[in-house]
Each structure stands twice: as C-alpha cells, then as structure tokens.
Design a protein around this motif. Structure first.
Motif, short mmCIF file in Angstrom:
data_model
loop_
_atom_site.label_atom_id
_atom_site.label_comp_id
_atom_site.label_asym_id
_atom_site.label_seq_id
_atom_site.Cartn_x
_atom_site.Cartn_y
_atom_site.Cartn_z
N ILE A 180 2.57 -13.77 7.88
CA ILE A 180 3.87 -13.10 8.06
C ILE A 180 3.97 -12.51 9.47
N GLY A 181 2.87 -11.98 9.98
CA GLY A 181 2.86 -11.46 11.36
C GLY A 181 3.16 -12.55 12.36
N ARG A 182 2.63 -13.74 12.15
CA ARG A 182 2.90 -14.86 13.05
C ARG A 182 4.38 -15.24 13.01
N ALA A 183 4.97 -15.24 11.80
CA ALA A 183 6.39 -15.56 11.68
C ALA A 183 7.25 -14.53 12.41
N VAL A 214 4.20 -10.34 -0.72
CA VAL A 214 4.73 -11.02 0.46
C VAL A 214 6.02 -10.36 0.93
N ALA A 215 6.89 -10.01 -0.02
CA ALA A 215 8.18 -9.39 0.34
C ALA A 215 7.97 -8.01 0.97
N LYS A 216 7.02 -7.26 0.44
CA LYS A 216 6.78 -5.92 1.01
C LYS A 216 6.26 -6.02 2.44
N THR A 217 5.34 -6.96 2.65
CA THR A 217 4.81 -7.14 4.01
C THR A 217 5.90 -7.63 4.96
N ALA A 218 6.75 -8.55 4.46
CA ALA A 218 7.85 -9.06 5.29
C ALA A 218 8.83 -7.94 5.65
N ALA A 245 10.35 -4.49 -3.64
CA ALA A 245 9.40 -4.47 -2.53
C ALA A 245 10.00 -3.82 -1.29
N HIS A 246 11.27 -4.07 -1.03
CA HIS A 246 11.92 -3.44 0.13
C HIS A 246 12.05 -1.93 -0.07
N PHE A 247 12.36 -1.52 -1.31
CA PHE A 247 12.40 -0.08 -1.57
C PHE A 247 11.01 0.52 -1.40
N GLY A 248 9.99 -0.19 -1.86
CA GLY A 248 8.62 0.31 -1.74
C GLY A 248 8.18 0.43 -0.30
N ALA A 249 8.70 -0.45 0.55
CA ALA A 249 8.36 -0.39 1.97
C ALA A 249 9.20 0.63 2.73
N GLY A 250 10.16 1.25 2.02
CA GLY A 250 11.02 2.24 2.68
C GLY A 250 12.10 1.64 3.53
N ARG A 251 12.44 0.36 3.26
CA ARG A 251 13.47 -0.29 4.07
C ARG A 251 14.46 -1.03 3.15
N PRO A 252 15.15 -0.30 2.29
CA PRO A 252 16.09 -0.97 1.37
C PRO A 252 17.25 -1.65 2.08
N GLU A 253 17.59 -1.20 3.30
CA GLU A 253 18.73 -1.77 4.01
C GLU A 253 18.47 -3.19 4.51
N THR A 254 17.20 -3.60 4.56
CA THR A 254 16.88 -4.94 5.07
C THR A 254 16.89 -6.00 3.98
#
Length: 398
Positions: A180-183, A214-218, A245-254
C-alpha cells in the motif's frame, strides 16, 4: 459284514448334538439394531458350523403373505462364536411403532455336522434391541471432541490471563504495508478482489476480514482503494468493512462508497471487467483474497503485466499453484483463514488458533500410532499387535 456296514453308515450320519444355553441379549452401547447371541457348543470336531435364524416380525409376515415363513435365516457362524461375549447379529428391522428399537424377537440356533446333518434348533429367550443414549462406537469421537475443544478453551483462557501466544511470521501479511505504501508513492490505486463466491463461503468471510486491515492502512496512507465484487451481499459487507476501517483510522471523510461496487454474478463477465480495469488504471498493488477458480491465473497474469505488487490468499488447492507462480506473496490454506487473528492480535483468536494447533498435533499422533499398529499387525496377524490394532480401530469408530 453287511450288518456292520449298515451300523457304520448309521453312525456316520448321526445327528449332531443340539446347542444348549442359547441366550439373546440387547447389544450394549448401540443404536438399537443389534443383538448378542450366546450358546454352548459341543466339541468342535463334531460340528462344522452354527446356523442362526430369527422369528419373522408381524410386518414381514404380512408383506410375504400367503407364502410367509415364521423363521428367517440370519447368519452362519463358527461353532464357538457363541462363547464369551457371544455372536453379534446386526441390521435387525426396526419396530414400526418405535424406529429406535426392534420388535420382540426370538432366535434359534442349530449345528451343522461334519457329515451335513443338521441338529435340532434350540430357541432363545425373547429379546428387544433398544437404542442406547451413549453409543460405544462413538467413544473415540467423544474423546477427540473433548481434547480438541478443551485445548481451544484452555489456550483462550491462558491468552486472556496474559500468557504469550506466538504465531510464526507470515510474509504475505507483513507485506501489506509495503504494497500500500508503494501504491501511495506512485499515486496509483490499490485493487482488492474478494473472490467470486457469496458471504456463505468461509473464504469470502476471511477475505473481507483481511480487507478491513487493507482498508485501514489505505486510509492512513491516503491511498485509493477499489473493491469490485461479483455478489451484491459481498458488496454491502465490503462497504461496511471499509467504512468502519476509515472510522478506525480517524479519517471518515476519505471513505468513497462508489469505489466499492457490484459488477455481475457471471464469473467471466466479472473477470473481464476487473482485467480491463487493471489494464486501464494500472493499480500498484493487487490483493486477491477469497475463493477463486479458473479466473485466478487471468487476474494474476494481468496484475503481473501492469507491474503491481500482488498478494493472494485462497484455500482452493487447485488454484494455489497459479497464485504462487504469478504473485509476489501467497497465503496458503490455513494461513489465509488464520489471517484475522494474525492481523488483529486479539487474544481470544490467538488462543483459539493455538488450541487448534494442539488438536492437530493430537490427530497426527493418533495417525502415527494407528499406522505403527497396523503395520506390525500385518506381519503378525494372530498376535497381540493385531488385537491391539483392532481395538484401536474400534475405539476410533472404525
């Protein structure tokens, strides 16, 4: 001289003695369709074998009328088979009133002499085959169930108590962050394919679980994640998973719901869409996690052609060689199913895997013991090893 010959012939054709002490009992620890029959036999030299008959049930008499027979031949047995525990008679007809037991039956035994003469029949007592609550033949299964479930529960409790539970490193899961970092660095999307089966397939469930990681890391890396699905219910599950996963990462807007869509239930129609999307958008990382069949090599070869890092996981043995050949990393069989515990580090899941591993170790030991006993018994079929092998097989339900 003629009188002497007649006397000799009469002695040669003498009727063998009838069996005595004929007793029929319900076989303990069975499902109700077997009876143990015991009898006392004379010297084996006088008798060739025992003939066993049973009384016909009312249903059998009615079905075979008007040519019904009161007695039905059951088996021929060695003369001494009635000694000890007795001779087992199985596959008896169930009662019409109660399928878990038989009707009242009477057995009778006669001996066949060495000269072909039959002795008189001796009747047994009346017996009913009754189903038992505990089946002796299932004892091995019960012990196995207790051992495996006990080991799982034990390790879950130990893990909760703080006991360290280690799982070997799985390179394919450790490479998720790298892919995911490479992408993200290349500004290209991440493609996740959750297989072609519905949520009723355990592989799809495992794939959606990995999708959460994968979604959380993305989301943390601000990478674009695309998830084409071939089942509408899988699409709903994937959307919920990615959103959480986005909520867990603290970025629900993405979170972008439009990036997770349903294509078609048709296998190669779905594969054609995904392959075309890979060629057009050239994802930098491709994940194939779920149940795959003939499309596995099509997807993996297209991903390889666009230069993507590819990580695959499936429990389909026939598709693993294609993923191994065309992908950078592959989760093989149980690695794929245990991925959720590996990624989450949740103690209950780790303890469960450890307990299952202990259960597998016990199964391997049982197989090895059985192989050794069977091998030794093959060279000494009449010895103690043969009896031990037979007892071991009976214990395991064989």
């Amino acid at each position: 001289m003629a009188a002497a010959m007649l006397s000799a012939n009469a002695g040669a054709l003498a009727m063998p003695p009838a069996p005595t002490n004929v007793v029929a009992t319900d076989r303990p620890g069975d499902g109700g369709g077997a009876v143990m029959l015991q009898w006392t036999a004379p010297a084996p030299s006088e008798v060739k074998e025992a003939r066993i008959e049973r009384s016909a049930t009312a249903a059998e008499l009615k079905a075979s009328a008007p040519n019904s027979a009161a007695w039905i031949s059951v088996a021929s047995a060695p003369t001494l088979a009635g000694e000890g525990l007795g001779f087992e008679i199985t596959d008896l007809p169930p009662s019409a009133a109660n399928k878990s037991s038989t009707d009242q039956l009477v057995f009778r035994v006669a001996f066949l002499g060495t000269d072909g003469e039959m002795s008189a029949f001796t009747d047994s007592n009346t017996v009913v085959g009754v189903a038992n609550i505990f089946l002796a033949k299932k004892l091995g299964l019960a012990v196995s169930l207790v051992l495996v479930c006990g080991s799982v529960i034990l390790w879950i409790l130990l893990a909760r108590a703080g006991r360290s539970v280690k799982i070997r490193r799985i390179a394919a899961l450790d490479a998720v962050d790298e892919a995911i970092g490479r992408a993200t660095e290349m500004g290209r999307p991440v493609l996740f394919v959750p297989g072609i089966q519905d949520m009723t397939d355990i592989q799809t469930v495992a794939g959606v679980t990995i999708l959460g990681r994968v979604a959380k890391t993305a989301a943390e890396y601000d990478a674009t994640l695309e998830v084409p699905t071939c089942r509408s219910i899988v699409m709903s599950a994937c959307r919920d998973t990615v959103q959480a996963a986005h909520f867990g990462a603290g970025r629900p807007e993405t979170y972008r719901e439009a990036n997770i869509n349903y294509i078609t239930d048709e296998q190669f129609g779905y594969v054609a869409y995904v392959a075309g999307r890979m060629v057009r958008e050239k994802p930098a990382a491709c994940f194939y996690m779920g149940a795959f069949y003939a499309e596995s090599l099509v997807l993996a070869e297209n991903g390889n052609a666009v230069g993507a890092i590819q990580i695959a996981g499936t429990a389909e043995p026939s598709q693993l060689p294609f993923f191994v050949a065309a992908c950078d990393y592959t989760l093989i069989g149980e690695e794929f199913l245990a991925a959720s515990a590996y990624l989450s580090g949740e103690r209950d899941q780790l303890g469960s895997i450890k307990g299952q591993d202990l259960g597998k170790l016990i199964a391997v030991m049982v197989i090895l013991v059985g192989c050794v006993l069977a091998t030794v018994a093959a060279f000494a079929p009449e010895g103690a090893s043969a009896r031990a092998s037979a007892a071991f097989q009976n214990f395991l339900g064989g």
